[in-house]
Design an enzyme around this catalytic site. Sequence first.
Site, PDB file in Angstrom:
ATOM      1  N   ARG A  99       1.020  -1.229  -0.070  1.00 14.76           N
ATOM      2  CA  ARG A  99      -0.153   0.087  -0.209  1.00 14.76           C
ATOM      3  C   ARG A  99       0.848   1.217   0.084  1.00 14.76           C
ATOM      4  NH1 ARG A  99      -4.844  -1.534  -1.588  1.00 14.76           N
ATOM      5  NH2 ARG A  99      -5.377   0.526  -0.856  1.00 14.76           N
ATOM      6  N   ASN A 115      11.794   1.730   2.370  1.00 13.67           N
ATOM      7  CA  ASN A 115      11.163   0.829   1.440  1.00 13.67           C
ATOM      8  C   ASN A 115      12.259  -0.174   0.815  1.00 13.67           C
ATOM      9  OD1 ASN A 115       9.027  -0.204   0.139  1.00 13.67           O
ATOM     10  ND2 ASN A 115       9.464   0.691  -1.479  1.00 13.67           N
ATOM     11  N   HIS A 117      12.896  -2.382  -2.791  1.00 13.34           N
ATOM     12  CA  HIS A 117      12.070  -2.224  -4.032  1.00 13.34           C
ATOM     13  C   HIS A 117      13.101  -3.243  -4.994  1.00 13.34           C
ATOM     14  CE1 HIS A 117       9.473  -1.141  -7.406  1.00 13.34           C
ATOM     15  NE2 HIS A 117      10.711  -1.169  -8.450  1.00 13.34           N
TER      16      HIS A 117
HETATM   17  C1  GAR Z   1       9.965  -8.257  -2.113  1.00 19.47           C
HETATM   18  O1  GAR Z   1      10.617  -9.050  -3.499  1.00 19.47           O
HETATM   19  C2  GAR Z   1       9.814  -6.842  -2.297  1.00 19.47           C
HETATM   20  O2  GAR Z   1      11.074  -6.230  -2.917  1.00 19.47           O
HETATM   21  C3  GAR Z   1       8.713  -6.618  -3.060  1.00 19.47           C
HETATM   22  O3  GAR Z   1       7.676  -7.525  -2.350  1.00 19.47           O
HETATM   23  C4  GAR Z   1       8.540  -8.581  -2.084  1.00 19.47           C
HETATM   24  C5  GAR Z   1       8.023  -8.972  -0.770  1.00 19.47           C
HETATM   25  O4  GAR Z   1       8.648 -10.449  -0.460  1.00 19.47           O
HETATM   26  N1  GAR Z   1       8.365  -5.249  -2.753  1.00 19.47           N
HETATM   27  C6  GAR Z   1       7.885  -4.238  -3.672  1.00 19.47           C
HETATM   28  O5  GAR Z   1       7.804  -4.789  -4.982  1.00 19.47           O
HETATM   29  C7  GAR Z   1       7.430  -2.968  -3.212  1.00 19.47           C
HETATM   30  N2  GAR Z   1       7.345  -2.002  -4.332  1.00 19.47           N
HETATM   31  P1  GAR Z   1       8.736 -10.583   0.966  1.00 19.47           P
HETATM   32  O6  GAR Z   1       7.057 -10.515   1.618  1.00 19.47           O
HETATM   33  O7  GAR Z   1       8.952 -12.278   1.118  1.00 19.47           O
HETATM   34  O8  GAR Z   1       9.481  -9.911   1.968  1.00 19.47           O
END
Ligand code: GAR
Length: 219
Positions: A99, A115, A117
């Site tokens: 979010r 954050n 990314h």
């Molecule tokens: C991770 O790859 C993170 O970098 C990405 O979601 C995944 C969560 O994995 N976040 C984004 O894309 C934010 N824009 P996790 O729940 O196993 O940590």
Amino acid sequence: MGTVESTGQTRLGVLVSGRGSNLQALIDAVSDGRVNGRIAVVLSNVAGVFALERAERAGIPTAVVDHRGWSSRDDFDRAVVAELQKHRVSLVCLAGFMRRLGKPVLQAFPDAVLNIHPSLLPSFPGLHPQRQALDHGSKLSGVTVHLVTEELDAGPILVQRPVPVLDDDTEDSLSARILAEEHVAYPAAVQTREPASSAFDRESRTSEVAGTTNGTRHQ
Ligand code: GAR
């Protein structure tokens, strides 16, 4: 504003929406001392996700603030802030939190919302960054941990780790290679925000400057 305990430990609030492997990397880094802090609360906007189970297993308090049913985004943000303040959080880590957060959170935690990314920002912000990298024929991708600002995926960069994109990569294989680097990058980025290490950095910078202004470097 958040708090730092008298021990100098940062109180982390980790925000999640799903699997929580980055949360696990932070839990492990705290437990083996790579991060001098404690996770004060794990907050999810989705009930029942595996990240919450990881937190419970590690004995960390959890909270769910469902993003649905608020009359505005700011109201949701304010509920998140209230929960984080209840646990005296000083540093907020978005770890797969899907979010967008706005002013109420950024004002309550100035320069203290991180954050992660899965791309080398400023390339490929937003959704499906691994797919974007493949679609563009990028030879290099990676992970970025940055400070959150009001603009999506655009705040000052704290840590980046590059990852090669291979000719036969799929979205899944590239995502897995990046994820392994994410688990190194997030604890390293948190470490850069810790009060103890910033005080140390300030001190060494000061002595470095003092050592060069009179022409005699410290050994
Ligand atoms: C991770 O790859 C993170 O970098 C990405 O979601 C995944 C969560 O994995 N976040 C984004 O894309 C934010 N824009 P996790 O729940 O196993 O940590």
